[in-house]
Design an enzyme around this catalytic site. Structure first.
Site, PDB file in Angstrom:
ATOM      1  N   GLU A   1      -1.358  25.036 -34.672  1.00 38.25           N
ATOM      2  CA  GLU A   1       0.157  25.280 -35.123  1.00 38.25           C
ATOM      3  C   GLU A   1       0.638  23.925 -36.015  1.00 38.25           C
ATOM      4  OE1 GLU A   1       3.261  26.737 -32.377  1.00 38.25           O
ATOM      5  OE2 GLU A   1       4.273  24.875 -32.664  1.00 38.25           O
TER       6      GLU A   1
ATOM      7  N   HIS B   1      12.427  31.441 -30.962  1.00 38.65           N
ATOM      8  CA  HIS B   1      12.299  30.741 -29.790  1.00 38.65           C
ATOM      9  C   HIS B   1      12.898  29.277 -30.103  1.00 38.65           C
ATOM     10  CE1 HIS B   1       9.081  33.389 -28.789  1.00 38.65           C
ATOM     11  NE2 HIS B   1       8.549  32.307 -27.818  1.00 38.65           N
TER      12      HIS B   1
ATOM     13  N   ARG C   1     -10.663  14.679 -17.911  1.00 34.49           N
ATOM     14  CA  ARG C   1     -10.623  14.805 -19.262  1.00 34.49           C
ATOM     15  C   ARG C   1     -10.906  15.962 -19.954  1.00 34.49           C
ATOM     16  NH1 ARG C   1     -13.068   9.637 -19.471  1.00 34.49           N
ATOM     17  NH2 ARG C   1     -11.272   7.928 -19.665  1.00 34.49           N
TER      18      ARG C   1
END
Ligand code: GLY
Length: 378
Positions: free
Chosen positions: A248, A259, A125
């Site tokens: 983002e 991109h 994790r």
């Protein structure tokens, strides 16, 4: 002499870390490797080429200092960013008893950084990791900001996470043996960040591009200083964006200029083209779209075309690809919304278009079609 550039991520993630930049900074362990008593084991993920050149020496030093080190070597290249390679790496770590306190070191270029970062994000994790980029592209872009991922047959970087490193170590010594093709690969990401955020730095690169690409020894000192300045500038620009929008949600998408098309080119080329080169072609197409939509002036468009021409990147190199394949690949991009292709578009050199403050803009396929049709057969 080393510089430290701080990255404070947005409050939601409340992390901050140092990017240590300079010559020989790799030897400043105490500045970036956390306490030995916490990290009993270090796993170094690297590729076979980088291992022979640099990683071996680095590991020898760590072992001498008393660290327990597991080294995992992957094959160089984008084809290693898969579920299968990730699983192999994890199995080796499990077999060797790596636990939640194991420190991972991503030692290599963008592929190693993305893969090792994603392993770190999910192993037990989540474990801490350090990025030690050895290519220009990784130094100025992929090692910073915690975007980690693998590719699938559906597209690039579609399975991944935001997992910030605890430190990034940018040692300029690794640039000396970098082949010109990899230098250009990284320069393209530097040009990208300047085109979207900083006209002054773009003009500076434009001015010293030739000398940065030359091997003329008499220019070595000036070239190195200018190159270092530009690299630091690109890192600072990126760090600023990460600080404002770590996950983002909007602003960070600026870094995806070129991109939407670039990732489609990579996919259609079956990852034979290097990432930076695909982004360079993507920038040319997305700048053309910006111009066709009446957003970017002809003069700025021509300036962009001419800097890429000096790097031997020209839009007509797309003619080997099929237009429909490229457009279909663009429909798989992560920025898309409601089935519409989204791109980051330029308003002028140094500034992107914002609509209602959003930087990823819906683009009608007719503009994409027109921008590509000039060079591609249907
Ligand atoms: N490479 C783009 C980003 O880190 O957001």
């Amino acid at each position: 002499m080393s510089n430290i550039i701080k990255v404070h991520t947005t409050p939601k993630t409340s992390l901050s870390y140092n990017i240590i930049v300079g010559y020989d900074v790799i030897n400043l362990w105490n500045k970036y490797i956390p306490d030995l008593s916490i990290h009993r084991q270090i796993v170094i993920i690297t590729d076979t080429t980088v291992y022979d050149l640099y990683t071996k020496t680095f590991i020898d030093g760590l072992v001498k200092a008393g660290y327990k080190v597991l080294t995992i070597k992957i094959k160089p290249g984008e084809k290693s960013k898969t579920h299968k390679v990730k699983e192999d790496v994890e199995n080796q770590m499990l077999e060797h008893g790596c636990d939640h306190h194991t420190l991972c070191v991503a030692f290599g270029g963008g592929v190693v950084g993305d893969l090792a970062g994603f392993v770190s994000a999910t192993y037990m994790r989540g474990i801490e990791y350090i990025q030690i980029p050895t290519t220009l592209l990784a130094m100025v872009d992929s090692s910073i900001g915690g975007k980690v991922a693998i590719n699938t047959k559906y597209g690039k970087n579609l399975i991944g996470a935001f997992w910030q490193p605890v430190a990034v170590v940018v040692d300029f010594n690794y640039l000396h043996s970098l082949p010109k093709i990899h230098k250009i690969n990284g320069l393209i990401e530097i040009i990208k960040i300047c085109l979207t955020l900083d006209k002054k730095s773009f003009s500076y690169i434009d001015e010293c591009l030739n000398e940065m690409l030359t091997n003329d020894d008499t220019l070595k000192n000036t070239t190195n200083t200018r190159q270092e300045f530009i690299i630091k500038q690109a890192i600072k620009l990126k760090a600023k964006i990460i600080q404002k929008d770590t996950q983002e949600t909007n602003l960070r998408m600026i870094l995806n200029f070129g991109h939407t098309v670039g990732h489609a080119i990579e996919k259609v080329s079956k990852y034979k083209i290097l990432h930076g080169y695909a982004v360079g072609l993507g920038i040319l197409v997305e700048a053309k779209i910006s111009h066709l939509m009446g957003l970017l002036s002809k003069d700025d468009y021509i300036t962009i075309v001419s800097i890429f021409k000096r790097l031997n990147i020209e839009i007509n190199q797309l003619k080997k690809y099929n237009k429909e394949d490229l457009i279909a690949a663009m429909f798989g991009d992560k920025k898309n919304y409601n089935g519409r292709i989204r791109c980051v578009l330029l308003k002028r050199i140094g500034e992107v278009v914002k609509i209602n403050d959003m930087v990823a803009i819906d683009v009608d396929t007719k503009y994409i079609d027109t921008a590509l049709s000039i060079y591609l057969r249907p």
